[in-house]
Write a protein that holds these residues in place. Structure first.
Motif, short mmCIF file in Angstrom:
data_model
loop_
_atom_site.label_atom_id
_atom_site.label_comp_id
_atom_site.label_asym_id
_atom_site.label_seq_id
_atom_site.Cartn_x
_atom_site.Cartn_y
_atom_site.Cartn_z
N LEU A 279 29.90 22.43 -32.14
CA LEU A 279 29.32 21.17 -31.67
C LEU A 279 30.09 19.99 -32.23
CD1 LEU A 279 27.16 19.33 -30.40
CD2 LEU A 279 25.80 19.69 -32.49
N PHE A 280 30.40 20.02 -33.52
CA PHE A 280 31.16 18.93 -34.12
C PHE A 280 32.50 18.76 -33.42
CE2 PHE A 280 28.86 19.86 -38.35
CZ PHE A 280 27.79 19.10 -37.95
N ALA A 281 33.16 19.86 -33.09
CA ALA A 281 34.45 19.80 -32.40
C ALA A 281 34.32 19.10 -31.05
CB ALA A 281 35.03 21.20 -32.23
N GLN A 282 33.23 19.39 -30.32
CA GLN A 282 33.01 18.74 -29.02
C GLN A 282 32.81 17.23 -29.19
OE1 GLN A 282 30.33 20.56 -26.00
NE2 GLN A 282 29.95 22.12 -27.57
N VAL A 283 31.99 16.85 -30.15
CA VAL A 283 31.72 15.42 -30.37
C VAL A 283 32.99 14.70 -30.79
CG1 VAL A 283 30.44 13.77 -31.79
CG2 VAL A 283 29.31 15.84 -30.95
N PHE A 284 33.76 15.30 -31.69
CA PHE A 284 34.98 14.65 -32.16
C PHE A 284 36.00 14.52 -31.02
CE2 PHE A 284 35.11 14.46 -36.95
CZ PHE A 284 33.74 14.55 -37.11
N ALA A 285 36.06 15.53 -30.16
CA ALA A 285 36.96 15.45 -29.01
C ALA A 285 36.55 14.34 -28.06
CB ALA A 285 37.00 16.80 -28.29
N LYS A 286 35.24 14.22 -27.79
CA LYS A 286 34.74 13.15 -26.93
C LYS A 286 35.06 11.78 -27.51
CE LYS A 286 32.44 15.40 -23.64
NZ LYS A 286 32.64 15.19 -22.17
N ALA A 287 35.03 11.68 -28.85
CA ALA A 287 35.30 10.40 -29.51
C ALA A 287 36.80 10.13 -29.64
CB ALA A 287 34.66 10.39 -30.88
N ILE B 16 21.12 13.66 -36.59
CA ILE B 16 21.51 14.56 -37.67
C ILE B 16 23.03 14.59 -37.82
CG2 ILE B 16 21.47 16.97 -38.43
CD1 ILE B 16 18.81 15.49 -38.73
N ALA B 17 23.49 14.60 -39.06
CA ALA B 17 24.93 14.61 -39.38
C ALA B 17 25.64 13.40 -38.77
CB ALA B 17 25.58 15.91 -38.92
N TYR B 18 24.90 12.29 -38.61
CA TYR B 18 25.41 11.03 -38.07
C TYR B 18 25.81 11.12 -36.59
CZ TYR B 18 25.87 9.97 -43.05
OH TYR B 18 25.63 9.79 -44.39
N ILE B 19 25.38 12.16 -35.89
CA ILE B 19 25.70 12.30 -34.47
C ILE B 19 24.56 11.72 -33.65
CG2 ILE B 19 26.12 13.93 -32.60
CD1 ILE B 19 27.45 15.75 -34.60
N ASP B 20 24.85 10.70 -32.87
CA ASP B 20 23.83 10.01 -32.09
C ASP B 20 23.18 10.97 -31.09
OD1 ASP B 20 22.46 7.57 -31.23
OD2 ASP B 20 23.57 7.86 -29.36
N GLY B 21 21.86 11.08 -31.15
CA GLY B 21 21.12 11.92 -30.22
C GLY B 21 20.89 13.34 -30.67
N LEU B 22 21.49 13.76 -31.77
CA LEU B 22 21.27 15.12 -32.26
C LEU B 22 19.94 15.16 -33.02
CD1 LEU B 22 22.13 18.04 -32.69
CD2 LEU B 22 23.48 17.29 -34.68
N LYS B 23 18.98 15.91 -32.48
CA LYS B 23 17.64 15.99 -33.07
C LYS B 23 17.43 17.36 -33.70
CE LYS B 23 15.76 12.77 -29.66
NZ LYS B 23 14.75 12.57 -28.57
N ALA B 24 16.63 17.39 -34.75
CA ALA B 24 16.35 18.65 -35.43
C ALA B 24 14.87 18.74 -35.76
CB ALA B 24 17.18 18.75 -36.71
N GLY C 278 25.31 7.67 -35.13
CA GLY C 278 24.02 7.03 -35.35
C GLY C 278 23.59 7.23 -36.78
N ASP C 279 22.57 6.50 -37.21
CA ASP C 279 22.06 6.61 -38.57
C ASP C 279 21.01 7.71 -38.64
OD1 ASP C 279 23.67 4.48 -39.23
OD2 ASP C 279 22.09 2.98 -38.95
N GLN C 280 21.17 8.61 -39.60
CA GLN C 280 20.28 9.76 -39.72
C GLN C 280 18.98 9.40 -40.40
OE1 GLN C 280 21.73 13.80 -41.16
NE2 GLN C 280 20.59 13.15 -42.96
N SER C 281 17.86 9.85 -39.82
CA SER C 281 16.54 9.71 -40.43
C SER C 281 15.83 11.05 -40.39
CB SER C 281 15.70 8.66 -39.69
OG SER C 281 16.15 7.35 -39.96
N LEU D 29 21.04 18.46 -28.57
CA LEU D 29 21.83 17.26 -28.22
C LEU D 29 22.15 17.31 -26.74
CD1 LEU D 29 23.48 14.71 -28.97
CD2 LEU D 29 25.41 16.23 -29.40
N ASN D 30 21.84 16.24 -26.03
CA ASN D 30 22.18 16.11 -24.62
C ASN D 30 22.71 14.71 -24.40
OD1 ASN D 30 22.35 16.04 -21.82
ND2 ASN D 30 20.49 17.26 -21.53
N LYS D 31 24.03 14.57 -24.43
CA LYS D 31 24.63 13.25 -24.31
C LYS D 31 26.06 13.36 -23.80
CE LYS D 31 25.89 9.08 -26.85
NZ LYS D 31 25.76 8.30 -28.10
N ALA D 32 26.39 12.55 -22.82
CA ALA D 32 27.76 12.39 -22.33
C ALA D 32 28.45 13.72 -22.06
CB ALA D 32 28.57 11.56 -23.31
N GLY D 33 27.75 14.60 -21.34
CA GLY D 33 28.36 15.86 -20.97
C GLY D 33 28.23 16.96 -22.01
N ILE D 34 27.60 16.67 -23.13
CA ILE D 34 27.38 17.69 -24.15
C ILE D 34 25.92 18.14 -24.08
CG2 ILE D 34 27.39 18.24 -26.61
CD1 ILE D 34 29.51 16.12 -27.01
#
Length: 377
Positions: free
Chosen positions: A265-273, A358-366, A329-332, A43-48
């Motif tokens: 990672l989840f903690a970082q995303v939740f904090a950003k949101a 992945i896990a509904y986080i926009d930009g997280l690829k697996a 984002g929507d996971q596929s 994941l590379n988005k908004a400082g993460i």
């Protein structure tokens, strides 16, 4: 050491029981599945800037490695007593999956040719035995998309009807915790009682398999109960088998969201949101979470083995401004596997999957890929 001593004593006890009672059978069974695997999350988005890579010996990609004991006693007139004790293992280092000796299943019950099967203990919800439509494995498994595709429940009573011309239904219920009422002191009133309800119905013909399930998990600690329902089915055309599924989750993913990710990672995303809640499951429970889930799978015989392909998508409302907003984002997930049997009990396989958001986080690829050996006994 205590765990090993308990297992050895159980094996010895079962052996004695098998000798003393000819009408009782006790079977040791299991699966050993391991091989080389590679997995990566980025994941590379908004400082993460997050990246996690793992490679080497990986366990249980085609099927969960396990050993178990299953006992059956014929009571006459079509009635049988049975038990199941099953533990998950990691072949790569010989450890058990959890501290529980028999965390996969631990139950006892009665089964009749006329009135069905009743079991008590730790066991699966109705979706797990009824679905049966997986075309791929690991990240492409249907339980990574459908919230109740495979849930184990403690303290459950579960009943399955006999098969009536292809139709079968079931219900499971578990109540955990206590309710304390004190009319003299309202402050001691406690609704801390967890409950789980599982309902399912399936129809099976030579080529058709259709399933409807509903699960509800409630707790006195939360204002809302988490629910999940699904309609899945498959049709065997002969040269190929097509599987389809649709369902919805509300207030939670019953088998968890964080299986793909990292809590940091989840903690970082939740904090950003801007969220003060960093635990993913608690966050969903505290918001009006909704998700619609889709699954398309195809199995095709090829070269003496079976090739499987699947696309799974789950679309949520986490992109609302009061939730994760632009960080959602929507996971596929797109996945494929090939399984080649060396015998009735041993197979080799190769697999690969790619997922976005992945896990509904926009930009997280697996990404994951690997090959392995599966042996059942």
């Amino acid at each position: 050491m205590k765990r090993e001593a308990l297992i050895l004593s159980l094996i010895g006890g079962f052996a004695v029981a098998g000798i003393a009672h000819a009408e009782t059978s006790v079977t040791l069974y299991g699966v050993v599945d391991t091989g080389y695997g590679f997995s990566q999350r980025k994941l590379n988005k908004a400082g993460i800037d997050y990246s996690s890579t793992a490679s080497g010996l990986h366990d249980s990609y085609l099927a969960g490695s396990r050993f178990g004991f299953q006992g059956v006693e014929d009571l006459g007139d079509g009635l049988r007593a049975f038990f199941v004790l099953e533990s998950g293992i990691n072949p790569s280092d010989g450890t058990t999956v959890t501290d529980r000796v028999f965390h996969r299943e631990s139950n006892v019950g009665l089964s009749s040719d006329y009135w069905g099967t009743f079991a008590m203990g730790r066991q699966y919800n109705l979706a797990d035995p009824f679905f049966g439509i997986n075309s791929t494995t690991s990240m492409g498994d249907i339980d990574k998309t459908f919230g109740a595709a495979s849930v184990r429940v403690d303290n459950m009573f579960r009943y399955l009807t006999p098969n009536f011309s292809g139709f079968q239904a079931g219900v499971g219920y578990a109540a955990n915790g206590t309710i304390v009422r004190n009319n003299q002191d309202p402050d001691t009133y406690n609704r801390d009682r967890d409950s789980y309800l599982s309902l399912g119905m399936q129809y099976t013909d030579q080529a058709i398999h259709a399933v409807a399930t509903y699960d509800r998990a409630g707790t006195g600690k939360s204002e809302h109960a988490a629910t999940s329902w699904a309609l899945v089915g498959s049709y065997d055309f002969g040269p190929a088998k097509l599987a389809l599924g649709y369902g919805q989750d509300r207030y939670a993913k019953l088998n968890g969201v964080g299986a793909f990710g990292d809590s940091a990672l989840f903690a970082q995303v939740f904090a950003k949101a801007g969220s003060t809640i960093t635990d993913y499951d608690e966050f969903l429970m505290s918001h009006d979470f909704k998700a619609s889930n889709y699954y398309v799978g195809l199995s095709v015989p090829f070269g003496g083995g079976t090739a499987g392909f699947a696309w799974a998508r789950t679309a949520s409302n986490l992109d609302d401004g009061d939730k994760l907003g632009d960080y959602a984002g929507d996971q596929s997930i797109y996945s494929a596997r090939y399984v080649y049997p060396l015998s009735k009990r041993t197979s080799v396989y190769v697999y690969g999957s790619y997922g976005t958001n992945i896990a509904y986080i926009d930009g997280l690829k697996a990404t994951e890929a690997g090959l392995g050996l599966n042996h059942s006994f």
